[in-house]
Design an enzyme around this catalytic site. Structure first.
Site, mmCIF file in Angstrom:
data_model
loop_
_atom_site.group_PDB
_atom_site.id
_atom_site.type_symbol
_atom_site.label_atom_id
_atom_site.label_comp_id
_atom_site.label_asym_id
_atom_site.label_seq_id
_atom_site.Cartn_x
_atom_site.Cartn_y
_atom_site.Cartn_z
ATOM 1 N N ASN A 1 4.613 3.800 -1.717
ATOM 2 C CA ASN A 1 5.230 3.652 -3.049
ATOM 3 C C ASN A 1 5.977 4.925 -3.429
ATOM 4 O OD1 ASN A 1 4.447 0.934 -4.242
ATOM 5 N ND2 ASN A 1 2.542 1.665 -3.334
ATOM 6 N N HIS B 1 -0.780 -1.276 -9.818
ATOM 7 C CA HIS B 1 -2.014 -1.912 -9.347
ATOM 8 C C HIS B 1 -1.675 -3.247 -8.665
ATOM 9 C CE1 HIS B 1 -6.249 -2.745 -9.093
ATOM 10 N NE2 HIS B 1 -6.087 -3.902 -9.716
#
Ligand code: GRF
Length: 204
Positions: free
Chosen positions: A15, A114
């Site tokens: 990420n 998440h």
């Protein structure tokens, strides 16, 4: 305005890499001023180095071994970041629950990614739990979200962005995880764009 980001990681850093790439391609009007890991082995540290981004780590274990507390760790971590004066602190694969001792220094400026839909599967095993729930016929899809972290609630703050991700009968856990990580990489960039543009509009 170019937003200053500090990115916290614990592992692979895919990420983080998505943010590095989006900034390089001028898709995200931001600059990553610091990357901090809570593990010396986080490959994301290597990604930061390759991208010429200052990076470091702060380990919790020495605190606990010395009889010190997580709160002291969190306060020192905040100090480490404060010097960079970040506009946003991005938790990208950060596997450590932050206490108010950290959060109070960056009110409504901490953003978490998440790999589950809002209100579903909080904690460190979201993908595995969604996969098992699908096998039990309890869910038909899953997804990922980006949310603010105003307090110590885990994976539960105000939602900035959500991406729904299908699960197929033929999926293995690994196939689902890969599909979710691809969705996360896109969602994280889109969500930060929204936050940064929102900041600019506030400044006008
Ligand atoms: C991601 O699914 C993230 O949401 C979770 O940890 C995983 C690893 O992410 N918290 P990365 O490849 O280290 O960015």
């Amino acid at each position: 305005m170019t937003a200053k980001l500090v990115v916290l990681i614990s592992g692979n850093g895919s990420n983080l890499q998505a943010l590095i790439d989006a900034i390089r391609m001028k898709v995200l009007p931001a600059e990553i001023v610091l990357v901090v890991a809570n593990r010396t082995t986080a490959f994301g540290l290597e990604r930061a180095k390759q991208a010429g981004i200052p990076a470091g780590y702060l380990l919790l274990k020495p605190y606990l071994d010395a009889g010190r507390t997580r709160v002291e760790y969190d306060a020192d971590l905040a100090k480490m970041l404060a010097a960079s004066k970040p506009d946003w602190v991005v938790l990208a694969g950060w596997m450590h629950i932050l206490s108010a001792a950290f959060l109070k220094h960056f009110p409504y400026r901490v953003v978490n990614l998440h790999p589950a839909l809002p209100g579903k599967f909080p904690g460190a095993h979201a993908i595995e739990e969604a996969f098992a729930a699908f096998q039990r016929g309890e869910i038909k899809q899953t997804g990922c979200m980006v949310h603010l972290v105003p307090d110590e609630a885990v994976d539960a703050g105000p939602v900035i962005g959500v991406a729904e991700t299908p699960i197929y009968r033929s999926d293995t856990l690994e196939m689902l995880a890969n599909r979710l990580h691809q969705a996360e990489h896109k969602l994280l960039v889109q969500s930060l764009q929204r936050l940064i543009v929102g900041d600019d509009e506030e400044d006008e």
